[in-house]
Design a protein around this motif. Structure first.
Motif, PDB file in Angstrom:
ATOM      1  N   GLU A  27       2.377  -3.218  -3.449  1.00 13.05           N
ATOM      2  CA  GLU A  27       2.293  -3.287  -1.983  1.00 13.05           C
ATOM      3  C   GLU A  27       1.697  -1.997  -1.456  1.00 13.05           C
ATOM      4  N   ASP A  28       0.680  -2.126  -0.634  1.00 14.44           N
ATOM      5  CA  ASP A  28      -0.041  -0.967  -0.115  1.00 14.44           C
ATOM      6  C   ASP A  28      -0.317  -1.194   1.362  1.00 14.44           C
TER       7      ASP A  28
ATOM      8  N   MET B 154       0.655  -4.623   5.910  1.00 13.85           N
ATOM      9  CA  MET B 154       0.776  -4.290   4.499  1.00 13.85           C
ATOM     10  C   MET B 154       0.110  -5.385   3.676  1.00 13.85           C
TER      11      MET B 154
ATOM     12  N   GLN C 295      -1.083  -6.683  -0.629  1.00 10.75           N
ATOM     13  CA  GLN C 295      -0.901  -6.585  -2.071  1.00 10.75           C
ATOM     14  C   GLN C 295      -2.243  -6.293  -2.730  1.00 10.75           C
ATOM     15  N   ARG C 296      -2.243  -5.380  -3.660  1.00 13.97           N
ATOM     16  CA  ARG C 296      -3.456  -5.023  -4.382  1.00 13.97           C
ATOM     17  C   ARG C 296      -3.139  -4.916  -5.869  1.00 13.97           C
TER      18      ARG C 296
ATOM     19  N   ASP D  91      -0.606   4.295 -10.460  1.00 11.03           N
ATOM     20  CA  ASP D  91       0.641   3.619 -10.094  1.00 11.03           C
ATOM     21  C   ASP D  91       1.672   3.762 -11.203  1.00 11.03           C
TER      22      ASP D  91
END
Length: 307
Positions: free
Chosen positions: A136-137, A145, A147-148, A154
């Motif tokens: 989540e970014d 927000m 998702q990527r 990470d």
């Protein structure tokens, strides 16, 4: 004392008038009294120390006698030697065990995918591993927000959003983070291996609550984690037979690396330090033996001028 004074008087070194004063002074000597006092003091301290040591030993033995926890046996690891490095093939297999089995409950929030590069994976392989997760970014330009796919920077994902959710899913038990578990447990990788392979039926007299299992290597014996490793639980990419003991050995090695990522570098530095200090000691011996030999054997003689 009288004989000593008599010899002194006979030699003419002391007048008879001073004998009484010397005898009076000697009567005030505290040599014998201080010696007895020191002996008594040292004896008392010795008895006190011995009694305290015996009491502490008895208490320690009483605690051990009531302890139901087994201490893990000492195993021979490939990295246990003074100059031995970690088995990086085992680290890669251990990562696969963690990914396929342990990651369902345990987090590793201090390990990033970039840490795998050069240890167990190439950069391309580590990047592919990171892209398998969604992170989540945001927020984006609209303030939302999103998702990527994961990136090398990470960290390993947490299976639960928070501690309360983790406890709710595990009957109130909180699965610990495994990043430094080897350094946080007495016995290190031996404890991890023994715990993963130490499940058995509870002996008579041991009561387990619902959702608990018996493991003699866990403090108290009752553990909320069920046996996770069985034969062929994991499929290794290199074709190694995935027996339960092999999986436990590999994941213990992997956790040893996560707890001490500097393990191999530290031993490389030891080898370099031994080489450098060996050279410096040999050089120092050469300088002392040859360069200073003339100074050490030189004789200085004083000859005054004839007058």
């Amino acid at each position: 004392m009288a004989a000593t004074v008599g010899r002194i008087c006979g030699a003419g070194l002391l007048k008879p008038s001073n004998i009484s004063s010397i005898s009076q002074i000697s009567s005030y000597s505290t040599t014998k009294e201080w010696t007895r006092g020191r002996k008594a003091l040292l004896g008392s301290l010795g008895l006190l120390a011995g009694g305290t040591g015996a009491l502490l030993y008895a208490l320690d033995q009483s605690v051990k006698a009531s302890d139901l926890e087994l201490h893990p046996p000492k195993n021979i690891w490939s990295h246990s030697g003074l100059f031995s490095s970690l088995d990086h093939s085992s680290i890669r297999r251990g990562y696969e065990v963690y990914k396929q089995v342990c990651a369902a409950c345990h987090s590793m929030r201090f390990i990033a995918y970039r840490n795998l590069i050069g240890v167990s994976h190439t950069e391309a392989e580590a990047k592919a591993e990171a892209e398998e997760i969604l992170v989540e970014d945001g927020p984006d330009e609209s303030g939302n927000m999103f998702q990527r796919p994961g990136k090398l920077s990470d960290y390993f994902p947490n299976p639960y959003p928070n501690e309360e959710a983790a406890r709710a899913a595990n009957n109130g038990a909180y699965p610990p983070d495994l990043s430094y578990i080897v350094s946080a447990r007495h016995g290190g990788e031996d404890y991890v291996f023994a715990l993963l392979t130490g499940y058995c039926d509870a002996p008579a007299g041991v009561l387990l609550r619902e959702g608990q299992y018996y493991n003699a290597y866990f403090p108290g014996g009752a553990i909320s984690m069920s046996q996770a490793l069985y034969n062929e639980t994991t499929e290794y990419s290199d074709g190694t037979p995935a027996t339960a003991s092999q999986q436990a050995k590999d994941v213990a090695t992997f956790l040893k690396w996560t707890a001490e990522p500097e393990h191999d570098d530290r031993k490389k530095m030891l080898i370099k330090a031994i080489g450098i200090f060996t050279f410096l000691i040999a050089l120092s011996y050469y300088v002392k033996k040859l360069k200073f030999s003339s100074l050490k054997t030189r004789k200085v003689e004083f000859r005054p001028k004839n007058q």
